[in-house]
Design an enzyme around this catalytic site. Structure first.
Site, PDB file in Angstrom:
ATOM      1  N   LYS A  25       0.804  -1.219   0.000  1.00  0.00           N
ATOM      2  CA  LYS A  25       0.000   0.000   0.000  1.00  0.00           C
ATOM      3  C   LYS A  25       0.840   1.273   0.000  1.00  0.00           C
ATOM      4  O   LYS A  25       0.666   2.136  -0.849  1.00  0.00           O
ATOM      5  CB  LYS A  25      -0.931  -0.024   1.225  1.00  0.00           C
ATOM      6  CG  LYS A  25      -1.921   1.113   1.269  1.00  0.00           C
ATOM      7  CD  LYS A  25      -2.983   0.935   2.348  1.00  0.00           C
ATOM      8  CE  LYS A  25      -2.403   0.433   3.642  1.00  0.00           C
ATOM      9  NZ  LYS A  25      -3.332   0.365   4.738  1.00  0.00           N
ATOM     10  N   GLU A  83      10.747  -8.707   7.572  1.00  0.00           N
ATOM     11  CA  GLU A  83       9.990  -8.562   6.332  1.00  0.00           C
ATOM     12  C   GLU A  83      10.908  -8.841   5.157  1.00  0.00           C
ATOM     13  O   GLU A  83      12.004  -8.296   5.089  1.00  0.00           O
ATOM     14  CB  GLU A  83       9.450  -7.144   6.190  1.00  0.00           C
ATOM     15  CG  GLU A  83       8.544  -6.720   7.325  1.00  0.00           C
ATOM     16  CD  GLU A  83       8.168  -5.264   7.230  1.00  0.00           C
ATOM     17  OE1 GLU A  83       6.964  -4.985   7.383  1.00  0.00           O
ATOM     18  OE2 GLU A  83       9.053  -4.422   6.995  1.00  0.00           O
ATOM     19  N   ILE A  92      13.176  -6.630 -10.706  1.00  0.00           N
ATOM     20  CA  ILE A  92      11.741  -6.402 -10.562  1.00  0.00           C
ATOM     21  C   ILE A  92      11.251  -7.314  -9.452  1.00  0.00           C
ATOM     22  O   ILE A  92      11.520  -8.511  -9.462  1.00  0.00           O
ATOM     23  CB  ILE A  92      10.991  -6.727 -11.866  1.00  0.00           C
ATOM     24  CG1 ILE A  92      11.482  -5.790 -12.980  1.00  0.00           C
ATOM     25  CG2 ILE A  92       9.501  -6.626 -11.681  1.00  0.00           C
ATOM     26  CD1 ILE A  92      10.972  -6.152 -14.345  1.00  0.00           C
ATOM     27  N   TYR A 101      -0.657 -15.747   2.556  1.00  0.00           N
ATOM     28  CA  TYR A 101      -0.690 -15.889   4.004  1.00  0.00           C
ATOM     29  C   TYR A 101      -0.950 -17.359   4.337  1.00  0.00           C
ATOM     30  O   TYR A 101      -1.723 -18.024   3.681  1.00  0.00           O
ATOM     31  CB  TYR A 101      -1.795 -15.032   4.625  1.00  0.00           C
ATOM     32  CG  TYR A 101      -1.634 -13.564   4.324  1.00  0.00           C
ATOM     33  CD1 TYR A 101      -0.500 -12.870   4.742  1.00  0.00           C
ATOM     34  CD2 TYR A 101      -2.606 -12.869   3.624  1.00  0.00           C
ATOM     35  CE1 TYR A 101      -0.342 -11.529   4.466  1.00  0.00           C
ATOM     36  CE2 TYR A 101      -2.456 -11.521   3.344  1.00  0.00           C
ATOM     37  CZ  TYR A 101      -1.325 -10.851   3.766  1.00  0.00           C
ATOM     38  OH  TYR A 101      -1.164  -9.536   3.483  1.00  0.00           O
ATOM     39  N   ARG A 114      23.148  -3.026   5.410  1.00  0.00           N
ATOM     40  CA  ARG A 114      23.290  -1.761   6.144  1.00  0.00           C
ATOM     41  C   ARG A 114      22.480  -1.827   7.434  1.00  0.00           C
ATOM     42  O   ARG A 114      21.585  -2.659   7.578  1.00  0.00           O
ATOM     43  CB  ARG A 114      22.838  -0.575   5.301  1.00  0.00           C
ATOM     44  CG  ARG A 114      21.356  -0.595   4.960  1.00  0.00           C
ATOM     45  CD  ARG A 114      20.905   0.681   4.268  1.00  0.00           C
ATOM     46  NE  ARG A 114      19.534   0.568   3.827  1.00  0.00           N
ATOM     47  CZ  ARG A 114      18.460   0.770   4.596  1.00  0.00           C
ATOM     48  NH1 ARG A 114      18.614   1.081   5.863  1.00  0.00           N
ATOM     49  NH2 ARG A 114      17.254   0.640   4.110  1.00  0.00           N
ATOM     50  N   LYS A 117      17.713   2.347   9.774  1.00  0.00           N
ATOM     51  CA  LYS A 117      17.757   3.776  10.039  1.00  0.00           C
ATOM     52  C   LYS A 117      16.411   4.404   9.767  1.00  0.00           C
ATOM     53  O   LYS A 117      15.549   3.806   9.117  1.00  0.00           O
ATOM     54  CB  LYS A 117      18.852   4.453   9.213  1.00  0.00           C
ATOM     55  CG  LYS A 117      18.657   4.394   7.719  1.00  0.00           C
ATOM     56  CD  LYS A 117      19.827   5.077   7.020  1.00  0.00           C
ATOM     57  CE  LYS A 117      19.620   5.092   5.518  1.00  0.00           C
ATOM     58  NZ  LYS A 117      20.704   5.791   4.832  1.00  0.00           N
TER      59      LYS A 117
END
Length: 179
Positions: A25, A83, A92, A101, A114, A117
């Site tokens: 979203k 995630e 892509i 799910y 990294r 942040k």
């Protein structure tokens, strides 16, 4: 980050759960989220940040992935999350035809990109994610990373009720020298 490298590669398996609903979203980048117990079972040496590796949903193909582990400071999360962004060779993101799910998600984290942040804008967050994907794509094209795409971990049959989760946790503890 050299300290994290001791804990990699790290294998994890769990059932895909609904996240915060922001990947598709807000970001236009769908994510696959692990349940809390998988996050809680991470070795202490796996710090928050952005990682790259390989991921597989159920018995489908193995995809390149970028994973965010942490609190997602831009969104002020109260819970730590894991995630994954799954993408193909062409940078892509892979588009699944429907939500998955409840499916089994297997990942191997191979490297650290990294630290986590905060970002001043949604656009700068999206730019960072795209940069992370490009960096992961380069790293996963290397021979030492390619070898993990066909790792036996991804060849194991998906099993209900977390049977493979126990095996995965055993392997992780074995790698950490705790067994």
């Amino acid at each position: 980050m050299a300290a994290v490298a001791r804990f990699l590669p790290h294998f994890a398996v769990g059932t895909v759960v609904k996240g915060f609903g922001r990947g598709s979203k807000d970001l236009g980048i769908p994510t696959a989220n692990f349940p809390e117990h998988v996050v809680e079972d991470l070795p202490e040496g796996i710090t928050t940040g952005i990682y790259y590796g390989w991921a597989k949903v159920d018995s489908g193909p193995t995809y390149k992935m970028v994973m965010s582990i942490g609190w997602n400071p831009y969104y002020n999360n109260q819970k730590k999350s894991m995630e994954s962004y799954l993408f193909q060779e062409t940078h892509i993101l892979h588009t699944f035809e429907e939500d998955f799910y409840g499916s089994e998600l297997r990942v191997v984290m191979l490297g650290y990109i990294r630290p986590e942040k905060n970002f001043s804008s949604l656009e700068s967050l999206i730019d960072a994610i795209k940069s992370d994907i490009a960096e992961a794509d380069k790293k996963l094209s290397l021979a030492e990373s390619q070898a993990y795409k066909e790792h036996s971990f991804f060849l194991e049959k998906a099993s209900p009720k977390g049977e493979n989760m126990k095996l995965c946790l055993f392997r992780s503890k074995l790698q950490e020298g705790k067994l």
